[in-house]
Every structure is written in structure tokens, then in C-alpha cells.
Design an enzyme around this catalytic site. Sequence first.
Site, PDB file in Angstrom:
ATOM      1  N   HIS A 104       0.802  -1.227   0.000  1.00 38.38           N
ATOM      2  CA  HIS A 104       0.000   0.000   0.000  1.00 38.38           C
ATOM      3  C   HIS A 104       0.848   1.298   0.000  1.00 38.38           C
ATOM      4  CE1 HIS A 104      -3.495  -2.531   1.000  1.00 38.38           C
ATOM      5  NE2 HIS A 104      -2.799  -3.043   2.001  1.00 38.38           N
TER       6      HIS A 104
HETATM    7  O1  RIB Z   1      -5.256  -0.266   4.527  1.00 36.08           O
HETATM    8  C1  RIB Z   1      -3.853  -0.196   4.359  1.00 36.08           C
HETATM    9  C2  RIB Z   1      -3.277   0.901   5.188  1.00 36.08           C
HETATM   10  O2  RIB Z   1      -3.528   0.643   6.564  1.00 36.08           O
HETATM   11  C3  RIB Z   1      -1.748   1.005   5.068  1.00 36.08           C
HETATM   12  O3  RIB Z   1      -1.353   2.334   5.281  1.00 36.08           O
HETATM   13  C4  RIB Z   1      -1.269   0.143   6.196  1.00 36.08           C
HETATM   14  O4  RIB Z   1       0.021   0.540   6.677  1.00 36.08           O
HETATM   15  C5  RIB Z   1      -2.295   0.453   7.244  1.00 36.08           C
HETATM   16  O5  RIB Z   1      -1.917   1.664   7.886  1.00 36.08           O
END
Ligand code: RIB
Length: 313
Positions: free
Chosen positions: A243
Site C-alpha cells: 500500500h
Molecule cells: O489499509 C492499508 C493501510 O492501513 C496502510 O497504510 C497500512 O500501513 C495500514 O496503515
Amino acid sequence: MADKRKIIIDTDPGQDDAIAILLALASPEVDMLGITAVAGNVPLRLTEKNARKICELAGRPDIKVYAGAIRPLLRTLVTAEEVHGESGLNGPQLPEPTMPLQARHAVDFIIETLLEEEAGTVTLCPLGPLTNIALALIREPRIAPRIREIVLMGGGFFEGGNVTPAAEFNIHVDPHAADIVLRAGVPTVMMPLDVTHKALTTARRVAAIRALGNRVGIATAEMLEFYERFDEEKYGTDGGPLHDPCVIAYLIKPDLFRGRHCNVSVEIASELTMGMTVVDWWGVTSRAKNATVMRHIDDDGFFALLTERLGQL
Ligand code: RIB
Ligand code: CA
């Protein structure tokens, strides 16, 4: 080279946050003014420590790390140890940090930096719940027009949510903060699950990172091998979504991504859909367009960039 992009990363490390920080520190296009930690994947006392661990892993104990909000604006903190492990950085054995945590509160650092730097030159890169950013905007509204851009990881629309059927984790943890940030009138780029779920840490890609052979490459592979197991099992895929590094990759090579400027509104009333990012992708409402929402990524190009840069540390 074009002027370096001055950034503040606001983060809740988290293995994917950690890799985003490493990518930023490895990239000459980026001038890291500081890192602000927020409660999210794990409690604040761990996210701030993990941010310092990662700076030291990158050989950058000079980076200033600040602690921010210990909980969301209104809701009770929800963490994600089931994904990231108890430490938030399970995988590699990283030493306790020796670099100091800055005494100033993260929100004060964000405000003072935006007031001191030339207007329109600082980009905020939130990688976790948006609590610190919302607090800064409330405490000092003068910063809003001074922010060059907010490039955040969060939300989901055609892809749905990853914590509830409707909500992605960062927005779900602090939906009120997300609502404040998206209403602030700041140019915003959103990296939702619709993009990050196309950036999978396949075995081949992790092997290429491990094959770098440097301390950062090996530690990154160890982080990924721990972190991806949760999503591999959940989605039945080879690898899990990576992500947060999408935010930094956008700063370096924006043409890796494609999306659309549209309205994004956050659910803050219904418990059923709390934290849902309602994206008017087809322009069926008269709601003001407030974010460029990314939907497509050149995932091979993304991992090629990430791997090449990690090899520089
Ligand atoms: O949903 C993914 C996000 O949530 C990313 O930023 C992960 O690190 C968590 O913070
Ligand atoms: Ca994060």
C-alpha cells in the site's frame, strides 16, 4: 534535476509504511523534512519507535522523527497487530533505536514547518490514519493554502474496504479526521485499495528485493515475507498488496499511476459504512471535486523503481 520535492511523511509503521520511508530516503527527488508518527497499525509508542528504527536501518539517524496523536479524534483506536505483528515491524530483527525522538509534538512540527517554508512547496504524505493532519488543520487553518499537495494512502471504492466491507483501515480508524482533511480544500491525491491491490508482492518480486543483498534489501524482504501472509491467505493471491510505497512512487514517477479528479466524501454517521470513502467516479452528483483518485498502476514499473532504489541504500 527538477527541484527536490519537500515532504513530511505522516505514518504508522507498519511494514508497508517502513518500505515507503526507505523509498523516500533512497530517492534524490525527495527532500524529507521530517517524519511524524501517528497511532494506527500499532500504538503510538511503537509507531514512533519503528519510524526511528527504519531511519537507522537506512543509515539516516539525522532524520527528525516526531510523535503525534495517540488516538483518533473521536473513535477508540483500532490497531492491526494481526497484520503487522505485535511490534508493528515483525519480520527482520532490527535493533532498538538510539537516535532521539524529537521533543516537539508532531502537529506543532507540521504547522511550524508549513508556516516557515515557502508557501506551496511542502507536500504532506499521510500513510496512516489522518489524525495528525486534521489536528494541524484545526489548530492552524492558515496552513491549508500553504500545502502544495496531500498525497495519501487510504480509502477504496470499486474495491470496497479491507477492515469492513465498506472501509479501508486508515479511514476506518479515524473517519472524522479523513472528513476534515478532504474538506480542507487542499490539492489531494488519493491512493486507494483500487490501486494498491494491484501492487502485489509476488514471490518473484520479493526474491528480486532479497537478491539486492544489502542490509535494506534483506530486511525489506523479511518485512514483506511476514506482512504479506495475512493478505495472501485472505485474498488467495501470490503476494499481498503493497500500500504505502505507492504514495512515494507517485512523487518520483507520477506516470506510473492513472486516475480521475472527483469528489470523495467520507461516511461519519452510519456504523454500517463508517469510514467508507464515497467516490463520485462517474460525476453523478454536484459535489465539488476534491481529490485525484488513482485507479490504475504500472505495477511492474512500480516494483522496478522500488527495487532499484532500495539497492541504493
Ligand atoms: O489499509 C492499508 C493501510 O492501513 C496502510 O497504510 C497500512 O500501513 C495500514 O496503515
Ligand atoms: Ca500505514
